[in-house]
Design a protein around this motif. Structure first.
Motif, PDB file in Angstrom:
ATOM      1  N   GLU A 132       0.685  -0.966  -0.042  1.00  0.00           N
ATOM      2  CA  GLU A 132       0.064  -0.118  -0.047  1.00  0.00           C
ATOM      3  C   GLU A 132       0.690   1.080  -0.182  1.00  0.00           C
ATOM      4  N   ASP A 133       2.166   1.204   0.220  1.00  0.00           N
ATOM      5  CA  ASP A 133       3.189   2.347   0.087  1.00  0.00           C
ATOM      6  C   ASP A 133       4.386   2.049  -0.114  1.00  0.00           C
ATOM      7  N   LEU A 134       4.532   1.801  -1.584  1.00  0.00           N
ATOM      8  CA  LEU A 134       5.813   1.286  -2.150  1.00  0.00           C
ATOM      9  C   LEU A 134       6.926   2.248  -1.977  1.00  0.00           C
ATOM     10  N   ASP A 138       8.196   7.088  -9.017  1.00  0.00           N
ATOM     11  CA  ASP A 138       7.363   6.837  -9.995  1.00  0.00           C
ATOM     12  C   ASP A 138       7.810   6.455 -11.289  1.00  0.00           C
ATOM     13  N   TYR A 144       4.317  -5.140 -13.193  1.00  0.00           N
ATOM     14  CA  TYR A 144       4.173  -5.492 -11.655  1.00  0.00           C
ATOM     15  C   TYR A 144       3.088  -6.620 -11.802  1.00  0.00           C
ATOM     16  N   LYS A 158      -5.554   0.921  -2.629  1.00  0.00           N
ATOM     17  CA  LYS A 158      -4.268   1.880  -2.436  1.00  0.00           C
ATOM     18  C   LYS A 158      -3.258   0.763  -3.018  1.00  0.00           C
ATOM     19  N   SER A 161      -3.422   1.443  -6.934  1.00  0.00           N
ATOM     20  CA  SER A 161      -2.824   2.850  -7.160  1.00  0.00           C
ATOM     21  C   SER A 161      -1.505   2.822  -7.174  1.00  0.00           C
ATOM     22  N   GLU A 162      -0.870   2.379  -6.253  1.00  0.00           N
ATOM     23  CA  GLU A 162       0.490   2.176  -6.185  1.00  0.00           C
ATOM     24  C   GLU A 162       1.212   1.603  -7.314  1.00  0.00           C
ATOM     25  N   ARG A 165       1.174   3.870 -10.227  1.00  0.00           N
ATOM     26  CA  ARG A 165       2.234   4.910  -9.656  1.00  0.00           C
ATOM     27  C   ARG A 165       3.632   4.335 -10.333  1.00  0.00           C
ATOM     28  N   VAL A 166       4.123   3.213  -9.926  1.00  0.00           N
ATOM     29  CA  VAL A 166       5.308   2.913 -10.028  1.00  0.00           C
ATOM     30  C   VAL A 166       5.779   2.176 -11.307  1.00  0.00           C
TER      31      VAL A 166
END
Length: 258
Positions: A132-134, A138, A144, A158, A161-162, A165-166
């Motif tokens: 949830e918080d990688l 970005d 993934y 979350k 979404s992460e 983002r990455v």
């Protein structure tokens, strides 16, 4: 009802199997489950899938089709024991680089030991962190992947979404997860096996049936294929689709960051 599936709007964040828990309580409980089963993870998946998880994982990596390129970077989340990462490296002719991320240190320890035995340590990086918080910038990764792990993440929105983002533009998301069986006879057989046999076998073999009971219940709580695809689309991914494996016992979901 506690046994009913969650939907596209969420609900897994307060579901520990069939037990309702407060938001924020699920992750420590899940961590405890995987500390207990880390050394028996392959056996666990063999029990959950009658051994078919190996073929499903092969199918996942075949769908990814990683190129023989040393600059190709894959993030495999909840992949502590290395099953997917090892396959990715092999499929890329030993050239791709994989970062294996897991919130559970016991799972990562198993993966690092296995990587060393296979001579793959130079291709792999193991990171203990939360999906949830990688801890990455970005647009870092080309792909993934997450296999049989997304249902254990409390806030799936979350995590998705992460993932978005990455990933780089043109990057791909692949999620392999136990799902809703669609064959009318197979669903009854699989339900009987899951809820009656698996916890008993887990207790007999591993000495504790409760972690296996949670894992079975978490499968029943996970959104259907269509609902989970909607969650992936809501996270921003394009060309979202899914492929059922073995009548829907598992499903491979795919999306692109375009």
């Amino acid at each position: 009802m506690a046994e009913s599936r969650t939907g596209a709007q969420g609900g897994m964040e307060t579901s520990f199997g069939f037990k309702d828990v407060a938001d924020g309580e699920k992750q420590p409980l899940v961590n405890d489950v995987f500390h207990k089963v880390a050394k028996r993870y392959d056996m666990m998946n063999d029990l959950m899938s009658a051994g078919l998880h190996r073929a499903w994982k092969d199918g996942m990596v075949s769908a990814l089709n990683p190129p023989p390129n040393p600059d190709y970077r894959v993030l495999d989340v909840a992949g502590g024991t290395g099953d997917i990462a090892f396959r990715v490296v092999k499929a890329s002719r030993g050239l791709a680089r994989a970062t294996v991320l897991d919130i559970n240190g016991s799972m990562l320890a198993v993966g690092e030991e296995r990587a060393a035995k296979k001579g793959l340590s130079r291709n792999l990086t193991f990171v203990e962190a939360n999906a949830e918080d990688l801890p990455f910038d970005d647009k870092t990764f080309d792909a993934y992947t997450i296999a049989f792990g997304i249902r254990n993440v409390p806030h799936i929105d979350k995590a998705l979404s992460e993932a978005y983002r990455v990933l780089k533009r043109g990057g791909r998301l692949l999620v392999l997860e136990f799902s809703e069986v669609e064959a009318p006879i197979l669903d009854k057989v699989y339900e009987a096996w899951s809820f009656h046999a698996i916890p008993l076998v887990g207790k007999a073999v591993a000495g504790d049936g409760e972690p296996y009971r949670y894992l079975v219940e978490s499968i029943r709580k996970f959104p259907s294929q269509t609902d989970f695809a909607a969650m992936i689309e809501r996270a921003g991914f394009s060309r979202v689709k899914f492929t059922n494996y073995s009548g829907g016992i598992a499903a491979l979901h795919s999306g692109w960051k375009l």
